[in-house]
Design an enzyme around this catalytic site. Structure first.
Site, PDB file in Angstrom:
ATOM      1  N   HIS A 231       1.858   2.048  -3.419  1.00 15.64           N
ATOM      2  CA  HIS A 231       0.772   2.692  -4.175  1.00 15.64           C
ATOM      3  C   HIS A 231       0.693   4.180  -3.827  1.00 15.64           C
ATOM      4  O   HIS A 231       0.496   5.026  -4.699  1.00 15.64           O
ATOM      5  CB  HIS A 231      -0.575   2.030  -3.860  1.00 15.64           C
ATOM      6  CG  HIS A 231      -0.697   0.640  -4.418  1.00 15.64           C
ATOM      7  ND1 HIS A 231      -0.694   0.393  -5.771  1.00 15.64           N
ATOM      8  CD2 HIS A 231      -0.813  -0.567  -3.825  1.00 15.64           C
ATOM      9  CE1 HIS A 231      -0.798  -0.906  -5.977  1.00 15.64           C
ATOM     10  NE2 HIS A 231      -0.873  -1.519  -4.805  1.00 15.64           N
TER      11      HIS A 231
ATOM     12  N   THR B 175       0.828  -1.208   0.000  1.00 13.79           N
ATOM     13  CA  THR B 175       0.000   0.000   0.000  1.00 13.79           C
ATOM     14  C   THR B 175       0.865   1.262   0.000  1.00 13.79           C
ATOM     15  O   THR B 175       0.532   2.266  -0.637  1.00 13.79           O
ATOM     16  CB  THR B 175      -0.915   0.007   1.246  1.00 13.79           C
ATOM     17  OG1 THR B 175      -1.579  -1.245   1.298  1.00 13.79           O
ATOM     18  CG2 THR B 175      -1.929   1.126   1.202  1.00 13.79           C
TER      19      THR B 175
END
Ligand code: NAD
Ligand code: ZN
Length: 355
Positions: A51, A48
């Site tokens: 990202h 994450t």
């Protein structure tokens, strides 16, 4: 930087909408009566975080800069609010970084991991890529002395793996893990530790396939050929596996996983696809009488109890997963390595030295 004197600390932050992160000076978080201030000793980078670094569509909709990233960490309690009794200064801790509201329908049912008002520390508010992080006492997890600091720093993804593997029966079962990123690899180890029989694993990246073998998968397959499901059926007397642990979020992997699942089997889906996934519901779910489960986060706190027990019993050897160790300041090198498809967990140390 002397944290307490200046009231400032070092932190890895997203300062503005756009790609990249920066190593900044940020104010030390002020704690309330039910908060715990933790000195971060080791933090780990999650997919994450990549990202958010890259500022993909999901990040653009979710992240409100400026914010300090980081939701995988271990540390030592620096100070506690006046109402906190669960931990004290000097205790070694990690934390559940999903914050539940406590009053929605699911929270009232004891399903806090799927709270309607879930917020995440390190995504929705300042996280652990910093010298100090503020955590509500309700979410602090005191580390058993048997758990080393580097394992303490990856309890968040390990909890995802434990939650998925133990979401149904596993002992004596044949298992397919689709996708051998860090969480898929951890799932292989957890499934083996919990008594599964043959563990199959599929992964497109050859380095990660090698890692899957190292971590105990019995049969590791390259799904690119399109024959992985066929081979799994052949190896299971044309029956298919009892349990599918979907750890890639890739549509093809999901379809192949269902094709390799036996009638009456369990499919536990953790991987997050970025698009809709066409499924043959008739043949792969309905006629198979399959049980399909979505898995989110970690059960609060059943998963944490199970994970601690497994670690304490010495059942989970995750050493091959740990790769580079670096200072928080040198984060660019770590993010570059991870973007290159390295399977391992990279640890970052706010004070620059492994403990
Ligand atoms: P990761 O991206 O490192 O791992 C995914 C792996 O799947 C990669 O190694 C990739 O090469 C592999 N893969 C891609 N296509 C494949 C295919 N067709 N067949 C087999 N393997 C294939 O991610 P991770 O950190 O290990 O996390 C696993 C997944 O779980 C991700 O989708 C992540 O977003 C998701 N996730 C979900 C939760 C949750 O609570 N549900 C929490 C954390 C992560
Ligand atoms: Zn809630």
């Amino acid at each position: 930087m002397s944290v307490t004197k200046s009231g400032q600390m070092n932190a890895l932050r997203k300062m503005r909408a756009g790609a990249g992160l920066s190593f900044e000076s940020a104010p030390v978080p002020a704690i309330g009566p039910t908060d715990v201030l933790v000195r971060v000793t080791a933090a780990s980078i999650c997919g994450t975080d990549l990202h958010i670094y890259g500022w993909d569509r999901w990040s653009q909709g979710r992240i409100k800069p400026p914010v300090t990233l980081g939701h995988e960490f271990s540390g030592i309690v620096e100070s506690v609010g006046e109402e906190v009794t669960a931990v004290k200064a000097g205790d070694k801790v990690s934390a559940e970084m999903h914050l539940n509201c406590g009053h929605c329908h699911q929270c009232r049912l004891g399903e806090a991991h799927i709270c309607q008002n879930l917020r995440i520390i390190g995504i929705d508010r300042d996280g652990a890529f910093a010298e100090l992080v503020k955590i509500p006492a309700s979410n602090i997890w005191k580390l058993d002395p048997a758990i080393p600091e580097h394992y303490g720093a990856i309890l968040d993804p390990l909890g995802n793996a434990v939650h998925t593997v133990l979401a149904g029966e596993i002992a004596g079962k044949t298992v397919l893990v689709t996708g051998c990123g860090p969480i898929g690899l951890m799932s292989i180890v957890v499934a083996k530790a919990c008594g599964s029989s043959t563990v199959f694993a599929t992964e497109i990246n050859p380095q990660r396939r090698a890692m899957a073998r190292k971590m105990g998968a019995d049969v590791v397959l390259d799904p690119s050929s399109g024959n992985a499901a066929k081979q799994i059926l052949a190896d299971t007397s044309n029956t298919g596996v009892d349990v599918l642990l979907e750890m890639s979020g890739n549509p093809t992997a999901i379809q192949q996983g269902f094709a390799a699942l036996r009638a009456g089997g369990r499919a536990s889906l953790l991987g997050i696809p970025t698009e809709s996934v066409p499924l043959d519901l008739v043949n792969d779910v309905i006629f198979k009488g399959a049980t399909v489960q979505g898995i989110y986060g970690r059960r609060m706190y059943g998963t944490w109890v199970q994970m601690t027990a497994l670690l304490k019993a010495g059942r989970l050897n995750l050493e091959p997963l740990f790769g580079e160790r670096t200072s928080l300041e040198k984060f660019e090198d770590a993010f570059k390595l991870l973007r290159g498809g390295l399977a391992g967990k990279i640890l970052m140390y706010p004070d620059g030295v492994p403990h």
